[in-house]
Design a protein around this motif. Structure first.
Motif, PDB file in Angstrom:
ATOM      1  N   CYS A  22       0.865  -1.180   0.000  1.00  0.00           N
ATOM      2  CA  CYS A  22       0.000   0.000   0.000  1.00  0.00           C
ATOM      3  C   CYS A  22       0.899   1.227   0.000  1.00  0.00           C
ATOM      4  O   CYS A  22       1.642   1.444   0.971  1.00  0.00           O
ATOM      5  CB  CYS A  22      -0.918   0.000   1.215  1.00  0.00           C
ATOM      6  N   VAL A  23       0.851   1.990  -1.062  1.00  0.00           N
ATOM      7  CA  VAL A  23       1.650   3.205  -1.169  1.00  0.00           C
ATOM      8  C   VAL A  23       0.777   4.409  -0.864  1.00  0.00           C
ATOM      9  O   VAL A  23      -0.318   4.549  -1.425  1.00  0.00           O
ATOM     10  CB  VAL A  23       2.270   3.345  -2.570  1.00  0.00           C
ATOM     11  N   VAL A  24       1.279   5.270   0.011  1.00  0.00           N
ATOM     12  CA  VAL A  24       0.525   6.448   0.444  1.00  0.00           C
ATOM     13  C   VAL A  24       1.186   7.718  -0.093  1.00  0.00           C
ATOM     14  O   VAL A  24       2.414   7.865  -0.030  1.00  0.00           O
ATOM     15  CB  VAL A  24       0.458   6.524   1.976  1.00  0.00           C
ATOM     16  N   SER A  25       0.386   8.608  -0.600  1.00  0.00           N
ATOM     17  CA  SER A  25       0.882   9.911  -1.036  1.00  0.00           C
ATOM     18  C   SER A  25      -0.043  11.000  -0.530  1.00  0.00           C
ATOM     19  O   SER A  25      -1.221  10.750  -0.248  1.00  0.00           O
ATOM     20  CB  SER A  25       0.968   9.970  -2.565  1.00  0.00           C
ATOM     21  N   GLY A  26       0.514  12.200  -0.351  1.00  0.00           N
ATOM     22  CA  GLY A  26      -0.282  13.338   0.071  1.00  0.00           C
ATOM     23  C   GLY A  26      -0.470  13.474   1.572  1.00  0.00           C
ATOM     24  O   GLY A  26      -1.241  14.337   2.019  1.00  0.00           O
ATOM     25  N   ARG A  27       0.220  12.633   2.355  1.00  0.00           N
ATOM     26  CA  ARG A  27       0.089  12.678   3.807  1.00  0.00           C
ATOM     27  C   ARG A  27       1.415  12.297   4.432  1.00  0.00           C
ATOM     28  O   ARG A  27       2.154  11.476   3.906  1.00  0.00           O
ATOM     29  CB  ARG A  27      -0.993  11.709   4.262  1.00  0.00           C
ATOM     30  N   ASN A  73       8.731   3.529   6.326  1.00  0.00           N
ATOM     31  CA  ASN A  73       8.380   4.952   6.341  1.00  0.00           C
ATOM     32  C   ASN A  73       9.155   5.745   5.295  1.00  0.00           C
ATOM     33  O   ASN A  73       8.675   6.774   4.808  1.00  0.00           O
ATOM     34  CB  ASN A  73       8.610   5.535   7.729  1.00  0.00           C
ATOM     35  N   ALA A  74      10.339   5.286   4.943  1.00  0.00           N
ATOM     36  CA  ALA A  74      11.136   5.985   3.929  1.00  0.00           C
ATOM     37  C   ALA A  74      10.501   5.860   2.545  1.00  0.00           C
ATOM     38  O   ALA A  74      10.720   6.713   1.682  1.00  0.00           O
ATOM     39  CB  ALA A  74      12.551   5.442   3.904  1.00  0.00           C
ATOM     40  N   LYS A  75       9.718   4.810   2.348  1.00  0.00           N
ATOM     41  CA  LYS A  75       9.072   4.581   1.049  1.00  0.00           C
ATOM     42  C   LYS A  75       7.580   4.869   1.074  1.00  0.00           C
ATOM     43  O   LYS A  75       6.888   4.610   0.086  1.00  0.00           O
ATOM     44  CB  LYS A  75       9.297   3.131   0.610  1.00  0.00           C
ATOM     45  N   ASN A  76       7.083   5.370   2.209  1.00  0.00           N
ATOM     46  CA  ASN A  76       5.643   5.633   2.347  1.00  0.00           C
ATOM     47  C   ASN A  76       4.813   4.405   1.987  1.00  0.00           C
ATOM     48  O   ASN A  76       3.745   4.527   1.351  1.00  0.00           O
ATOM     49  CB  ASN A  76       5.226   6.811   1.461  1.00  0.00           C
ATOM     50  N   THR A  77       5.264   3.253   2.399  1.00  0.00           N
ATOM     51  CA  THR A  77       4.640   2.007   1.982  1.00  0.00           C
ATOM     52  C   THR A  77       4.400   1.095   3.172  1.00  0.00           C
ATOM     53  O   THR A  77       5.245   0.968   4.053  1.00  0.00           O
ATOM     54  CB  THR A  77       5.514   1.281   0.939  1.00  0.00           C
ATOM     55  N   MET A  78       3.250   0.449   3.164  1.00  0.00           N
ATOM     56  CA  MET A  78       2.891  -0.562   4.151  1.00  0.00           C
ATOM     57  C   MET A  78       2.733  -1.888   3.417  1.00  0.00           C
ATOM     58  O   MET A  78       2.340  -1.916   2.246  1.00  0.00           O
ATOM     59  CB  MET A  78       1.580  -0.190   4.842  1.00  0.00           C
TER      60      MET A  78
END
Length: 123
Positions: A22-27, A73-78
């Motif tokens: 799960c990649v997160v952007s904008g937060r 956290n460095a990749k904004n990914t879970m």
């Protein structure tokens, strides 16, 4: 604009493994806990696993010992590593970003949701 994009779903056989991302952007990714939920046809959306902003995880009893949640956290990914998959794990899997730091199983505490990725486990 906050976006969550899941990937990694598919059709597998019983006993196989899959890893969802799960990649997160904008937060600010590392400021909040994250979670995975799933919804099978005709059923409610259920909690699967959650991970705090500092990495502590919690799991539904049905997946404990088989699934592992993690985050980079460095990749904004879970991630959700799923081992020993069973037919009853078949569902659409959703990732979500919470408004709290600690893990939570309450959907109402999640602000943002992805569109889901299908996982199908054949017997």
């Amino acid at each position: 604009q906050v976006q969550l994009v899941e990937s990694g779903g598919g059709l597998v056989q019983s006993g196989d493994s899959l890893t969802l991302s799960c990649v997160v952007s904008g937060r600010t990714f590392d400021g909040y806990s994250m979670g995975w939920f799933r919804q099978a046809p005709g059923k409610e959306r259920d909690f699967v696993a959650a991970i705090a902003n500092v990495g502590f995880g919690s799991y539904a009893d049905s997946v404990k010992g088989r699934f592992t949640i993690s985050r980079d956290n460095a990749k904004n990914t879970m991630y959700l590593e799923m081992n020993g998959l069973k037919p009853e794990d078949t569902a659409v899997y959703y990732c979500a970003s919470a408004r709290v730091y600690a893990t939570t199983r309450m959907p109402s505490l999640y602000d943002y949701w992805g569109r889901g990725t299908q996982v199908t486990v054949s017997s």
